[in-house]
Write an enzyme that holds these catalytic residues in place. Structure first.
Site, PDB file in Angstrom:
ATOM      1  N   VAL A  27      27.329 -43.365 -67.710  1.00  0.00           N
ATOM      2  CA  VAL A  27      27.679 -42.551 -66.541  1.00  0.00           C
ATOM      3  C   VAL A  27      27.594 -43.447 -65.308  1.00  0.00           C
ATOM      4  CG1 VAL A  27      27.040 -40.548 -65.131  1.00  0.00           C
ATOM      5  CG2 VAL A  27      26.709 -40.488 -67.636  1.00  0.00           C
ATOM      6  N   ASP A  75      32.225 -35.063 -54.110  1.00  0.00           N
ATOM      7  CA  ASP A  75      31.773 -35.727 -52.888  1.00  0.00           C
ATOM      8  C   ASP A  75      30.259 -35.513 -52.781  1.00  0.00           C
ATOM      9  OD1 ASP A  75      31.123 -36.581 -50.383  1.00  0.00           O
ATOM     10  OD2 ASP A  75      32.738 -35.489 -49.354  1.00  0.00           O
ATOM     11  N   ASP A 105      28.935 -28.851 -57.998  1.00  0.00           N
ATOM     12  CA  ASP A 105      29.354 -30.172 -58.492  1.00  0.00           C
ATOM     13  C   ASP A 105      28.359 -30.716 -59.522  1.00  0.00           C
ATOM     14  OD1 ASP A 105      31.694 -30.475 -56.975  1.00  0.00           O
ATOM     15  OD2 ASP A 105      30.556 -31.194 -55.234  1.00  0.00           O
ATOM     16  N   ASN A 154      25.175 -46.069 -58.798  1.00  0.00           N
ATOM     17  CA  ASN A 154      25.811 -47.082 -57.944  1.00  0.00           C
ATOM     18  C   ASN A 154      26.293 -46.514 -56.612  1.00  0.00           C
ATOM     19  OD1 ASN A 154      27.623 -49.636 -57.521  1.00  0.00           O
ATOM     20  ND2 ASN A 154      29.020 -47.886 -57.463  1.00  0.00           N
ATOM     21  N   SER A 157      19.148 -52.777 -52.424  1.00  0.00           N
ATOM     22  CA  SER A 157      19.708 -53.723 -51.467  1.00  0.00           C
ATOM     23  C   SER A 157      18.578 -54.524 -50.837  1.00  0.00           C
ATOM     24  CB  SER A 157      20.470 -52.955 -50.391  1.00  0.00           C
ATOM     25  OG  SER A 157      20.790 -53.819 -49.318  1.00  0.00           O
ATOM     26  N   TYR A 213      20.008 -47.029 -43.509  1.00  0.00           N
ATOM     27  CA  TYR A 213      20.526 -47.513 -44.798  1.00  0.00           C
ATOM     28  C   TYR A 213      19.407 -48.239 -45.550  1.00  0.00           C
ATOM     29  CZ  TYR A 213      23.035 -50.399 -48.183  1.00  0.00           C
ATOM     30  OH  TYR A 213      23.441 -51.017 -49.347  1.00  0.00           O
ATOM     31  N   VAL A 270      27.966 -58.665 -51.060  1.00  0.00           N
ATOM     32  CA  VAL A 270      28.982 -58.841 -52.097  1.00  0.00           C
ATOM     33  C   VAL A 270      30.318 -58.488 -51.424  1.00  0.00           C
ATOM     34  CG1 VAL A 270      29.811 -57.930 -54.316  1.00  0.00           C
ATOM     35  CG2 VAL A 270      27.350 -58.162 -53.930  1.00  0.00           C
ATOM     36  N   THR A 282      32.982 -56.472 -50.915  1.00  0.00           N
ATOM     37  CA  THR A 282      33.578 -55.163 -51.223  1.00  0.00           C
ATOM     38  C   THR A 282      33.957 -54.492 -49.906  1.00  0.00           C
ATOM     39  OG1 THR A 282      31.499 -53.984 -51.010  1.00  0.00           O
ATOM     40  CG2 THR A 282      32.031 -54.806 -53.206  1.00  0.00           C
TER      41      THR A 282
HETATM   42  N1  LIG Z   1      28.653 -54.562 -50.878  1.00  0.00           N
HETATM   43  C1  LIG Z   1      27.479 -55.041 -50.551  1.00  0.00           C
HETATM   44  O1  LIG Z   1      27.370 -56.043 -49.834  1.00  0.00           O
HETATM   45  C2  LIG Z   1      26.228 -54.380 -51.094  1.00  0.00           C
HETATM   46  C3  LIG Z   1      25.006 -55.058 -50.952  1.00  0.00           C
HETATM   47  C4  LIG Z   1      23.853 -54.481 -51.461  1.00  0.00           C
HETATM   48  C5  LIG Z   1      23.930 -53.264 -52.110  1.00  0.00           C
HETATM   49  N2  LIG Z   1      25.113 -52.612 -52.226  1.00  0.00           N
HETATM   50  C6  LIG Z   1      25.126 -51.307 -52.918  1.00  0.00           C
HETATM   51  O2  LIG Z   1      25.989 -51.350 -54.037  1.00  0.00           O
HETATM   52  C7  LIG Z   1      26.551 -50.068 -54.283  1.00  0.00           C
HETATM   53  C8  LIG Z   1      28.051 -50.173 -54.390  1.00  0.00           C
HETATM   54  O3  LIG Z   1      28.557 -50.652 -53.157  1.00  0.00           O
HETATM   55  P1  LIG Z   1      30.031 -51.216 -52.962  1.00  0.00           P
HETATM   56  O4  LIG Z   1      29.913 -52.335 -52.002  1.00  0.00           O
HETATM   57  O5  LIG Z   1      30.664 -51.428 -54.278  1.00  0.00           O
HETATM   58  O6  LIG Z   1      30.696 -49.986 -52.203  1.00  0.00           O
HETATM   59  P2  LIG Z   1      32.229 -49.590 -51.981  1.00  0.00           P
HETATM   60  O7  LIG Z   1      33.132 -50.705 -52.347  1.00  0.00           O
HETATM   61  O8  LIG Z   1      32.283 -49.019 -50.621  1.00  0.00           O
HETATM   62  O9  LIG Z   1      32.457 -48.427 -53.055  1.00  0.00           O
HETATM   63  C9  LIG Z   1      31.721 -47.257 -52.972  1.00  0.00           C
HETATM   64  C10 LIG Z   1      32.087 -46.306 -54.088  1.00  0.00           C
HETATM   65  O10 LIG Z   1      31.315 -45.113 -53.891  1.00  0.00           O
HETATM   66  C11 LIG Z   1      32.185 -44.015 -53.724  1.00  0.00           C
HETATM   67  N3  LIG Z   1      31.670 -43.082 -52.729  1.00  0.00           N
HETATM   68  C12 LIG Z   1      31.372 -43.344 -51.438  1.00  0.00           C
HETATM   69  N4  LIG Z   1      30.949 -42.220 -50.827  1.00  0.00           N
HETATM   70  C13 LIG Z   1      30.997 -41.243 -51.750  1.00  0.00           C
HETATM   71  C14 LIG Z   1      30.702 -39.862 -51.729  1.00  0.00           C
HETATM   72  N5  LIG Z   1      30.305 -39.260 -50.606  1.00  0.00           N
HETATM   73  N6  LIG Z   1      30.858 -39.149 -52.864  1.00  0.00           N
HETATM   74  C15 LIG Z   1      31.298 -39.733 -53.984  1.00  0.00           C
HETATM   75  N7  LIG Z   1      31.590 -41.034 -54.066  1.00  0.00           N
HETATM   76  C16 LIG Z   1      31.455 -41.785 -52.969  1.00  0.00           C
HETATM   77  C17 LIG Z   1      33.499 -44.581 -53.282  1.00  0.00           C
HETATM   78  O11 LIG Z   1      34.485 -43.642 -53.601  1.00  0.00           O
HETATM   79  P3  LIG Z   1      35.972 -43.670 -52.950  1.00  0.00           P
HETATM   80  O12 LIG Z   1      36.787 -44.388 -53.948  1.00  0.00           O
HETATM   81  O13 LIG Z   1      36.386 -42.276 -52.810  1.00  0.00           O
HETATM   82  O14 LIG Z   1      35.864 -44.400 -51.654  1.00  0.00           O
HETATM   83  C18 LIG Z   1      33.547 -45.879 -54.069  1.00  0.00           C
HETATM   84  O15 LIG Z   1      33.972 -45.645 -55.383  1.00  0.00           O
HETATM   85  C19 LIG Z   1      26.063 -49.182 -53.137  1.00  0.00           C
HETATM   86  O16 LIG Z   1      24.961 -48.432 -53.563  1.00  0.00           O
HETATM   87  C20 LIG Z   1      25.658 -50.172 -52.080  1.00  0.00           C
HETATM   88  O17 LIG Z   1      24.683 -49.649 -51.228  1.00  0.00           O
HETATM   89  C21 LIG Z   1      26.259 -53.152 -51.736  1.00  0.00           C
HETATM   90  C1  LIG Z   2      18.500 -59.473 -43.083  1.00  0.00           C
HETATM   91  O1  LIG Z   2      19.730 -58.788 -43.114  1.00  0.00           O
HETATM   92  C2  LIG Z   2      20.394 -58.558 -44.345  1.00  0.00           C
HETATM   93  C3  LIG Z   2      21.566 -57.651 -44.198  1.00  0.00           C
HETATM   94  O2  LIG Z   2      22.609 -58.253 -43.492  1.00  0.00           O
HETATM   95  C4  LIG Z   2      19.432 -57.999 -45.354  1.00  0.00           C
HETATM   96  O3  LIG Z   2      20.080 -57.739 -46.563  1.00  0.00           O
HETATM   97  C5  LIG Z   2      18.297 -58.970 -45.493  1.00  0.00           C
HETATM   98  O4  LIG Z   2      17.412 -58.581 -46.496  1.00  0.00           O
HETATM   99  C6  LIG Z   2      17.562 -59.019 -44.188  1.00  0.00           C
HETATM  100  N1  LIG Z   2      16.262 -59.659 -44.250  1.00  0.00           N
HETATM  101  C7  LIG Z   2      15.951 -60.882 -44.691  1.00  0.00           C
HETATM  102  C8  LIG Z   2      14.522 -61.226 -44.677  1.00  0.00           C
HETATM  103  O5  LIG Z   2      16.758 -61.677 -45.075  1.00  0.00           O
END
Ligand SMILES: NC(=O)c1ccc[n+]([C@@H]2O[C@H](COP(=O)([O-])OP(=O)(O)OC[C@H]3O[C@@H](n4cnc5c(N)ncnc54)[C@H](OP(=O)(O)O)[C@@H]3O)[C@@H](O)[C@H]2O)c1
Ligand SMILES: *[C@@H]1O[C@H](CO)[C@@H](O)[C@H](O)[C@H]1NC(C)=O
Ligand SMILES: *[C@@H]1O[C@H](CO)[C@@H](O)[C@H](O)[C@H]1NC(C)=O
Ligand SMILES: *[C@@H]1O[C@H](CO)[C@@H](O)[C@H](O)[C@H]1NC(C)=O
Length: 334
Positions: free
Chosen positions: A60, A117, A125, A144, A198, A211, A244, A246
């Site tokens: 899932v 959503d 839901d 995720n 994160s 966040y 990452v 995205t």
């Molecule tokens: N990217 C980074 O740098 C980063 C770093 C650390 C952690 N993360 C974590 O990794 C995870 C994935 O992030 P990502 O970067 O892959 O994000 P992303 O590219 O923005 O994709 C987010 C996904 O979640 C869905 N989503 C967003 N809001 C939603 C809602 N209200 N209800 C249902 N689905 C929803 C989106 O659906 P739609 O297709 O409808 O938009 C999309 O499929 C997140 O938990 C994020 O916090 C990301």
């Molecule tokens: C500083 O900022 C980034 C987000 O841009 C965060 O992910 C990181 O953990 C922060 N702190 C340190 C100690 O790097």
């Protein structure tokens, strides 16, 4: 030098030995954690996913239609897991399901989708989700789904709507989904729960305060829940990630420290559970340059060090300035 030697001679031997062994233990533990970091990064592989389910068992995935969620779906289908894809946009889910079916023809990969959503926090839901997974052999849950601030923003200037949606999607969405899936795994006495954390939650992060707080919540929640589920042979880990490429990070060009979703997810699935050196138990950082950064910050200044926090703050103040200027330019164009 002489005075140092005199001082050392004056220290009673038991005290000297005591201090020396404290020092050795301190250095030894840093060295050991460094060794663990290197082994995790370059030598060891994580738990084999087959431990959690045979081919044809189900995964899932929330937030499955884009970014890392989509990659998890693609890569887990290739490993012959069936998929339950949960995300906001129905059309994106359907086209992903089609893409996966085409890529895996003849392998019998089954896919179910649910457009919901998480921000609506609608009981109906979650009931649909419960209905959809009833009776399935569920190997893995991938928590995720996540949203962040649209740009770094001081807490006092952030719309309450944005604040609320971050908590509703990241925290409420994750715990309610897990509340449905974890009992099934507990019953099966087998399963794996992975939750996207994160580094913004691992260390306090100014201008992403809410966040980061939501991810810190998930980190503590996971560690505690993992201890409960361990009694039932269910593993639960938080995946620590820094940036990452995205839609969320808005970064397009990958670099050593900012991998593509594809590379990050490949690492995440091959290093399951290899935490060890990280302060938070049941947490692993699959992308090795992220792991090195995490190690260095934890072992040298520490995540709560005020200098580190203020450097991070200036960095985000800068990012905010640039993002605001970009918005202005785009507003002029439109
Ligand atoms: N990217 C980074 O740098 C980063 C770093 C650390 C952690 N993360 C974590 O990794 C995870 C994935 O992030 P990502 O970067 O892959 O994000 P992303 O590219 O923005 O994709 C987010 C996904 O979640 C869905 N989503 C967003 N809001 C939603 C809602 N209200 N209800 C249902 N689905 C929803 C989106 O659906 P739609 O297709 O409808 O938009 C999309 O499929 C997140 O938990 C994020 O916090 C990301
Ligand atoms: C500083 O900022 C980034 C987000 O841009 C965060 O992910 C990181 O953990 C922060 N702190 C340190 C100690 O790097
Ligand atoms: C933060 O870390 C730096 C570098 O390790 C150190 O010099 C400083 O004393 C630390 N600050 C606090 C408040 O602990
Ligand atoms: C940092 O501070 C938080 C509380 O604000 C605490 O929960 C955490 O354990 C601290 N981390 C370390 C490594 O001391």
């Amino acid at each position: 030098m002489d005075s140092v030697q005199k001082f050392l001679e004056a220290v009673p031997q038991p005290v000297f030995l005591g201090l020396a062994s404290v020092g050795a233990l301190f250095l030894g533990s840093k060295l050991f954690s460094y060794l663990q970091l290197l082994l995790n990064a370059f030598v060891l592989s994580g738990t084999n996913l087959r431990k959690y389910g045979r081919p044809g068992s189900w995964v899932v995935i929330t937030g499955a239609s884009d970014g890392m969620g989509k990659e998890f779906a693609l890569q887990l289908a290739a490993k012959r897991f069936n998929l339950v894809l949960v995300s906001r946009t129905k059309a994106k889910l359907e086209s992903l399901a089609k893409e996966i079916e085409e890529k895996n023809t003849g392998k019998g990969v089954e896919i179910k989708t649910l457009a919901m959503d998480f921000n609506q926090n609608n009981d109906a839901d979650y009931e649909k989700l419960e209905e959809l997974v009833r009776g399935l052999d569920i190997a893995i849950l991938l928590n995720n789904v996540g949203v962040s601030h649209s740009i770094p923003v001081p807490f006092t200037e952030c719309d309450t709507e944005e604040l609320e949606s971050i908590i509703t999607v990241n925290c409420i969405g994750t715990i309610k989904t897990t509340r449905i899936i974890a009992p099934i795994m507990k019953e099966q006495k087998r399963g794996l729960i992975l939750t996207m954390g994160s580094t913004a939650g691992w260390a306090p992060t100014p201008l992403l305060a809410t966040y980061g707080g939501s991810k810190a919540f998930l980190q503590h929640w996971n560690t505690a829940m993992a201890a409960e589920l361990a009694d039932y042979n269910v593993d639960s880990y938080l995946i620590l990630s820094h940036l990452v490429t995205t839609a969320m990070s808005k970064i397009r060009r990958p670099s050593l420290n900012i991998p593509t979703a594809k590379s990050f997810v490949r690492a995440a699935l091959s290093k399951v559970g290899l935490g060890g050196f990280i302060n938070a138990p049941k947490t692993y950082a699959p992308w090795w340059p992220h792991a090195f950064m995490i190690w260095a910050v934890e072992k040298i200044p520490g995540v709560n060090n005020s200098t580190v926090i203020s450097i991070n703050k200036s960095m985000h103040v800068d990012i905010r300035k640039r993002a605001l200027r970009k918005r202005e330019r785009e507003a002029k164009k439109a």
